[in-house]
Design a protein around this motif. Structure first.
Motif, mmCIF file in Angstrom:
data_model
loop_
_atom_site.group_PDB
_atom_site.id
_atom_site.type_symbol
_atom_site.label_atom_id
_atom_site.label_comp_id
_atom_site.label_asym_id
_atom_site.label_seq_id
_atom_site.Cartn_x
_atom_site.Cartn_y
_atom_site.Cartn_z
ATOM 1 N N VAL A 4 25.843 27.679 -116.301
ATOM 2 C CA VAL A 4 26.752 26.583 -116.002
ATOM 3 C C VAL A 4 27.716 26.449 -117.172
ATOM 4 O O VAL A 4 27.304 26.338 -118.332
ATOM 5 N N SER A 5 29.004 26.446 -116.845
ATOM 6 C CA SER A 5 30.010 26.326 -117.897
ATOM 7 C C SER A 5 30.109 24.884 -118.360
ATOM 8 O O SER A 5 29.676 23.949 -117.681
ATOM 9 N N GLU A 6 30.732 24.687 -119.499
ATOM 10 C CA GLU A 6 30.903 23.340 -120.046
ATOM 11 C C GLU A 6 31.797 22.510 -119.149
ATOM 12 O O GLU A 6 31.570 21.310 -118.962
ATOM 13 N N ALA A 7 32.801 23.142 -118.537
ATOM 14 C CA ALA A 7 33.710 22.411 -117.651
ATOM 15 C C ALA A 7 32.978 21.913 -116.411
ATOM 16 O O ALA A 7 33.171 20.777 -115.952
ATOM 17 N N GLU A 8 32.137 22.790 -115.834
ATOM 18 C CA GLU A 8 31.372 22.380 -114.655
ATOM 19 C C GLU A 8 30.418 21.236 -114.998
ATOM 20 O O GLU A 8 30.221 20.292 -114.211
ATOM 21 N N ARG A 9 29.787 21.341 -116.184
ATOM 22 C CA ARG A 9 28.830 20.290 -116.576
ATOM 23 C C ARG A 9 29.558 18.945 -116.734
ATOM 24 O O ARG A 9 29.091 17.914 -116.244
ATOM 25 N N LYS A 10 30.742 19.021 -117.414
ATOM 26 C CA LYS A 10 31.477 17.780 -117.621
ATOM 27 C C LYS A 10 31.971 17.211 -116.293
ATOM 28 O O LYS A 10 31.965 16.000 -116.066
#
Length: 1396
Positions: free
Chosen positions: A102-108
């Motif tokens: 999971v990328s940081e953008a998806e998590r945010k």
């Protein structure tokens, strides 16, 4: 995504400029455009999924901003969209959370979506909850109006609220903490959800049953937050805060804490919440008010749910037991009770658990004496729960039950009811045998105690005082013995040799070596070592061949010590053939295990019997106290007492029938609740029997009712009639079978005792009250079985049979139709007349009661009963004369020298004559009753029928005239009716006056004989004859006023001077009835009735107070000063008489001013020195009488009257009694002023302590709770009292007062010693000053102690035993002693009495 969403503290913060990369709402949509924007939101949700909230957040936020102006449908649509978003997130998040790429953008992006959707959903839920609550208030306040459209929109809010909670729980249960950096969930996010939950909990209906799904959803949501989102401390604080403001949340939070502790494993929250409550001080709890109730209810509920988890924190709560809040004390006691019932119970407790249990029980027992009644009542209820759960240790049964019996005397009604319930629980769950009374247990206990004592004595005799091994004794004596051996072996000079020879002469050797060895061992045991050594040396020389002394062939200290050791303790390695030659040595006792076990069993048996006896004594004490509560005025207490009696009877407790019988009269109670309770109790105990078949049930019912009737009083049987009549009237399926069983018992088909046969026939009579045919169709059976040839064998059965037959008569059934009577020739009357006449010639003690019922039945049921009774009297008299004639013939045959002039009285059997006179009196009484009741009512009935027949014959023309002259005709008809009734009454009176005792009437022949027997007690001294004659004479006096007036003096002479208590008691009852019938004739004699109140025999006093109570309360007698004799009975040594006197004054107090008017006269009579009453008794009586004075005006008037009596009182004792009477009044301010005004009446008596102390006590009472100004007046008055008491009236009121008057500028002619008084008071004071002179002239006689009216003593007249007629005349009061009629008593007319 370049921005982050931060959950705001308030909704409006989102439209303000935020920080770097912080989300801010860009466009707040207007209400008009919201609908279109919501449609776009829906479309985006369908196409993009839950992440669409990132783009459409402003739309939902706009709904929040315009929440007060948008329609409810918009809010509902928004709520529905947000619920779908949250549900979609809960569905899609697990895949994301499990993924490792999971990328940081998806998590945010996902984190922002979660925070946005949860924030919006929680806020809109809070708004909708507020709207719902507001609308519910509006709807509730409306009066029958139609519901608004908005209200209709909120109808489904409950179900939508549940969906919101389910969605949030489903989302937050996931491990979404990984979406945050370092898995640290921000506090604002958690607070957003918890605030929504607590907002929902503020709903007043949250504790209702219908909101249970919502309640459970909130509890589980908060449980998730506590477990996963670090909300434990916040939740504990919030619980306390909400409890302080919302009392209804106590049960909700108790359930919540239980769920959080058990299902979510967060037990620490219990400690946090309990600690917060425990730290509340008494002052805080006093300020919070409703919060205390919520805390108490929360603790009680939590204790019932999780008692085991409260034990570690109980020490924090116990501090509240010392606080001022009784509500908290109750809660802590209930928590202790739950712990004792569910945790610290059973036999498997360790030492720590037992210590805690005992400590908790001690705490509960302390609070059975709590200062607050509510705490005492609730602790009793806790104990009831403990006993019902069988959690009370056996060792505490006796102590707790004793405390419960003591609480029966509690002032609080609730505590009393709880104590009764606890005692019922003790009886229902006790481990002892309740069926035996303490008297039955006494003998077995004494027997087993004697056996135990015998076993102990036997064991004590068999056991040595000290069991010490021989080797131990030898070790103790060996050093000293060794020194003695050395000394004895060192004797070498002649002197010592000579002394040794003397010692050897003292110690003689026995006949054989074994006896000598025994002697040596005995010397050693008593510490005679020198004798033992010398005898051992001498024995060696006497028995050189003995194996026991063989070692002494080489004499040395070692060999001598070995030989002595062998002789004392035996050889451990001796051969069997040597063992019988050695002396016996001390050995340990045999095994005592079997005897010890038997002794222990016996001790346990004795302890069990002792505990059982103690328990039985306490049960008996409780039963006696609770039985007395059956007649309390408090309905709820009476109901509890009735239920207790039922419980006691169900468990067959000894003496249980006493309460069951005592509550039976309550079936007549005017209180329907009490009456229903008693009826239900008897129906439960007796009318709903157990059994497999109808026959068995009927037999059980008959057995139980018969047992209740055995030895029952007449009043008990009358009350039981109501219960049984109701059973037979209810149409029970058992009715016919029960009647059949009763007939079988009565006729003897079923073997039973005489008592149960009588009970059976009485029960048949009770059934006949409901259905006459039960008895009427079996009259022949009743006559043949009980009234036939064997009637003389059992007059009691015959009497009860007659009582049963009486239940079919009109007098009992109160029939209004034609009278039901049987012809004179009926078998019943033939049997009765024969049994009465023949029984009169038998000496049977039960004949008279049979005769009275039989004559009563004849007058109730027979046609022309006077003719029947006339023949009956003739037959009985003829039998008596035949007996006299037979006696004369026997006397002539047996003794020819006997004087032929013997009189009739010496030849007749006194018992037979007494029974004949009793029969005459009974016939006379029932003849009068027959005329005044049966004949008179029959005349009225026939007149009524005649008038009705004439009415019908008149026709319609008369009715028209009647309508025209309505009022005149009504008057005429009334006069005609009254005239007819007067004519009938006059006819009856004339018959009684002239015909009943006419010469041709048989009753007349017995009157002179009755008068002669009553007036000649010396000649006719037989007790039964005297009793019967006096009773019969009183019955004759009921016939007419002339007979009553002629014999009144004789009857009162009998009352005054008869030596037989039963005669005096009968005379009191008879004269009471005569007073009701002829009040004007008996009124002057009432002083003699009052005199019987001081009779030396308790039974006579009891009868007198009962009769006088009825006469006074029914206004037959005027209440005069003689009522002081009733007051004396308040301290009678017999409790029953004292209670009757108390009841008299209780009833008299209901009449206006009755006791107030009598009090001065009562005080004068009781304080009369000639009476000699002690001051303690006077105080007790007056205390009770003054308790009825409750009005201020009465108190004020009595103060003045009592003070004025100080002037006429002659002795110091009278002064003291008056002062005590003043102190017993409930003094008010007006009464105190009157006391000050009358200062001169008693001020010269204040030097007497008996006057000073009671008046000082008045000031102490007045000072309590008095106002400041009034208190200063009381203080000043007290100073005057003390000054006069210590220095005397003259010393106080001369120089000091003169000085005071000079200071005030007063003139010298003012009266010294007077405090300034109001004008009104001074005026009264002057009137009071004039009274002494008036009283000295004799005008104030009302305040003078009454003196005896007769100066000369009444001549003492004793009954003579001589034969002469002249001496017998002195037995009657002389004409001068006869009181004269002074004031006629107004009575109702004859017609009115007959009508009643």
């Amino acid at each position: 995504m370049s921005w982050d969403f931060f959950v705001p503290v308030s909704v409006g913060d989102l439209v303000k400029t935020g920080g770097i990369n912080q989300y801010v709402v860009q466009d707040v949509v207007s209400p008009k455009q919201l609908l279109s924007y919501l449609n776009r939101f829906k479309a985006a949700l369908r196409s993009q999924g839950p992440l669409c909230i990132l783009e459409h957040f402003d739309t939902a936020y706009s709904v929040l901003q315009h929440t007060h102006s948008v329609d409810m449908s918009v809010k509902e649509d928004t709520l529905e969209l947000l619920v779908q978003v949250v549900n979609s997130l809960a569905t899609s998040l697990p895949t994301l959370l499990l993924s490792t790429s999971v990328s940081e953008a998806e998590r945010k992006e996902m984190l922002n979506a979660v925070k946005m959707s949860v924030f919006l959903l929680c806020k809109i839920t809070e708004y909708l909850e507020s709207d719902s609550y507001r609308q519910s208030i509006i709807t509730a306040s409306g009066k029958g109006g139609k519901k608004t459209k908005t209200g209709e929109g909120l109808l489904q809010w409950d179900s939508k609220r549940e969906r919101v909670l389910q969605a949030l729980v489903q989302l937050l249960q996931l491990d979404i903490r990984s979406l945050w950096n370092l898995s640290l969930v921000e506090e604002e996010f958690t607070s957003c959800v918890t605030c929504c939950c607590y907002k929902l909990l503020e709903n007043p209906t949250i504790s209702h049953v219908k909101t249970k799904p919502t309640r459970d959803g909130i509890i589980h949501l908060l449980g998730v937050l506590i477990k996963k989102y670090n909300h434990l401390l916040g939740a504990s604080v919030k619980v306390i805060l909400l409890l302080q403001h919302f009392e209804q949340l106590s049960s909700v939070f108790a359930q919540a804490v239980c769920v959080w502790s058990t299902e979510y494993g967060m037990r620490a929250i219990i400690g946090e919440v309990i600690r917060e409550i425990g730290q509340k001080s008494s002052e805080e709890l006093a300020r919070e008010g409703s919060g205390v109730k919520a805390f108490a209810a929360f603790l009680s509920e939590l204790g019932s749910l999780l008692p085991e988890l409260l034990i570690p924190n109980i020490s924090v709560l116990i501090t509240h037991l010392e606080g001022e809040s009784h509500t908290m004390r109750v809660a802590v006691c209930e928590v202790l009770g739950d712990i004792l019932v569910r945790v610290l119970c059973g036999d498997g407790l360790d030492e720590s658990g037992k210590a805690d249990r005992d400590r908790f029980f001690d705490t509960l027992q302390e609070h059975l004496h709590d200062t607050h009644s509510h705490v005492r009542a609730r602790v009793l209820q806790v104990y009831t729960r403990i006993v019902n759960s069988k959690a009370l240790p056996l060792c505490r049964y006796s102590e707790v039950m004793g405390l419960a019996v003591g609480r029966l005397m509690d002032k609080s009604i609730n505590a009393v009811k709880s104590a009764i319930q606890l005692l019922a629980a003790f009886i229902a769950h006790n481990p002892y045998s309740c069926k035996l009374s303490s008297a039955d247990l006494k003998k077995p206990l004494e027997k087993e105690m004697a056996k135990l004592k015998e076993m102990k004595n036997k064991q004590k005799g068999d056991t040595p005082v000290a069991v010490i091994k021989a080797s131990e004794l030898w070790a103790a004596m060996e050093p000293e013995l060794h020194v003695t051996v050395l000394k004895e072996l060192e004797h070498s000079d002649d002197v010592e040799r000579k002394q040794q020879q003397e010692y050897e002469d003292e110690v003689d050797v026995e006949d054989d070596d074994r006896a000598t060895a025994v002697m040596i061992a005995q010397y050693l045991r008593v510490n005679k070592y020198r004798n033992a050594v010398r005898l051992c040396l001498k024995a060696h020389s006497s028995f050189p061949e003995s194996e026991m002394f063989a070692a002494l062939s080489t004499l040395s200290p070692e060999t001598l010590m070995n030989t002595l050791a062998l002789l004392f303790k035996g050889s451990e390695k001796d051969a069997p053939d040597l063992s019988h030659n050695l002396p016996p040595t001390p050995q340990k006792e045999g095994n005592q295990e079997a005897e010890d076990a038997e002794l222990k069993k016996q001790e346990m048996l004795v302890q069990y019997l002792r505990d059982t006896e103690t328990f039985a004594l306490q049960v008996e004490r409780a039963i006696s106290v609770i039985n007395s509560m059956l007649y309390w005025k408090t309905t709820s207490v009476v109901q509890e007492a009735v239920q207790f009696c039922v419980t006691v009877c169900e468990f067959s407790v000894a003496n249980s029938l006493s309460g069951v019988r005592k509550m039976l009269p309550l079936v007549w109670s005017t209180d329907s609740a009490i009456k229903d309770a008693v009826v239900q109790a008897y129906r439960h105990l007796y009318l709903n029997p157990l059994g497999d078949t109808t026959r068995m049930k009927a037999q059980t019912l008959v057995d139980s009712l018969s047992e209740l009737m055995v030895d029952a009083s007449l009043g008990t049987i009358q009350c039981l009639e109501e219960i049984v009549q109701e059973f037979f009237s209810s149409g029970s399926s058992l009715e016919s079978t029960v009647v059949q069983v009763l007939w079988e018992r009565f006729t003897g088909k079923t073997e039973t005792s005489a008592l149960y046969r009588r009970a059976a026939v009485l029960l048949l009579g009770m059934a006949a009250r409901a259905e006459r045919e039960v008895v009427l169709s079996n009259l022949d059976t009743l006559c043949s079985v009980a009234l036939g040839e064997k009637v003389t064998e059992d007059f009691l059965l015959a009497r009860d049979t007659i009582i049963t037959i009486c239940n079919i008569t009109d007098h009992v059934r109160q029939s209004r139709g034609a009278p039901f009577r049987l012809p004179q020739e009926h078998q019943l009357f033939t049997c009765l007349t024969q049994a009465i006449a023949e029984g009169a010639m038998l000496e049977d003690p039960h004949w008279q009661s049979f005769m009275e019922q039989a004559v009563r039945l004849i007058y109730f049921l027979a046609e022309s009963p006077d003719q029947l009774c006339s023949r009956l009297l003739q037959r009985a008299t003829r039998l008596l004369l035949d007996q006299v004639a037979e006696g004369e013939e026997v006397n002539k045959d047996g003794d020819q020298t006997q004087d032929a002039s013997q009189e009739f009285g010496e030849q007749v059997n006194c018992v037979y004559l007494a029974q004949l006179l009793a029969l005459c009196g009974c016939v006379a009484f029932w003849q009068v009753s027959h005329l005044e009741r049966s004949v008179s009512s029959e005349l009225r009935r026939r007149r009524g029928e005649t008038e009705e027949r004439e009415e019908k014959e008149k026709g319609p023309s008369t009715k028209a005239k009647q309508t025209a002259n309505d009022s005149t005709m009504e008057e005429d008809l009334g006069l005609v009716g009254a005239s007819a009734e007067d004519t009938e009454a006059e006819l009856i009176r004339k018959i009684c006056e002239t015909e009943l005792l006419a010469e041709e009437n048989l009753l007349c022949a017995f009157l002179p004989l009755l008068v002669k027997v009553c007036s000649s007690p010396g000649r006719y001294s037989h007790p039964q004859l005297t009793t019967a004659a006096c009773l019969a004479l009183s019955q004759y006096m009921m016939i007419s006023p002339s007979v009553c007036e002629e014999n009144a003096r004789l009857m009162f002479t009998v009352l005054e001077r008869s030596t037989l208590p039963v005669v005096r008691a009968n005379a009191v009852i008879a004269l009471g009835d005569l007073t009701v019938r002829f009040p004007n004739i008996l009124e002057p004699w009432t002083q003699y009735l009052y005199a019987r109140l001081s009779d030396e025999v308790p039974s006579v006093r009891q009868t007198a107070v009962t009769v006088l109570t009825q006469l006074v309360l029914k206004d037959v007698l005027k209440v005069k000063g003689q009522v002081s004799e009733v007051a004396v009975l308040l301290i009678d040594p017999e409790p029953h008489i004292a209670s009757l006197a108390l009841n008299f004054f209780n009833e008299l107090a209901t009449k206006d001013n009755a006791i107030y008017n009598l009090l001065p006269d009562i005080i004068s009579r009781l304080s009369d020195p000639e009476r000699g009453m002690s001051s303690e008794d006077f105080n007790t009586i007056m205390k009770q009488l003054f308790s009825y004075i409750t009005k201020e005006r009465q108190t004020e008037s009595l103060v003045e009257k009592l003070c004025q009596r100080f002037r006429t009182a002659r002795t110091e004792r009278q002064w003291c009694d008056l002062a005590i009477s003043l102190s017993l009044l409930s003094m008010c301010e007006r009464g105190f002023k009157r006391l000050q005004e009358c200062w001169e009446c008693y001020s010269d008596k204040l030097t007497e302590p008996g006057v000073y102390q009671p008046l000082l006590a008045i000031t102490a009472k007045l000072r309590r709770g008095a106002k400041l100004q009034f208190k200063s007046q009381v203080d000043e008055y007290e100073k005057r009292l003390t000054a006069v008491h210590t220095r005397g009236l003259e010393n106080v009121e001369s120089p000091e007062m003169d000085e005071e008057n000079q200071k005030q500028g007063g003139s010298s002619d003012k009266t010294p010693g007077h405090a300034p008084l109001p004008a009104r008071g001074r005026a009264r004071s002057k009137r009071g000053q004039s009274k002494p002179s008036v009283s000295s002239r004799g005008s104030d006689n009302s305040f003078v102690t009454p003196q005896k009216t007769r100066k000369s003593k009444k001549p003492v007249i004793t009954f003579s035993s001589e034969e002469e007629e002249e001496d017998e005349e002195d037995a009657v009061l002389t004409e001068s002693e006869t009181p004269k009629v002074t004031t006629p008593i107004a009575r109702t007319s004859r017609r009115a009495r007959l009508r009643n």
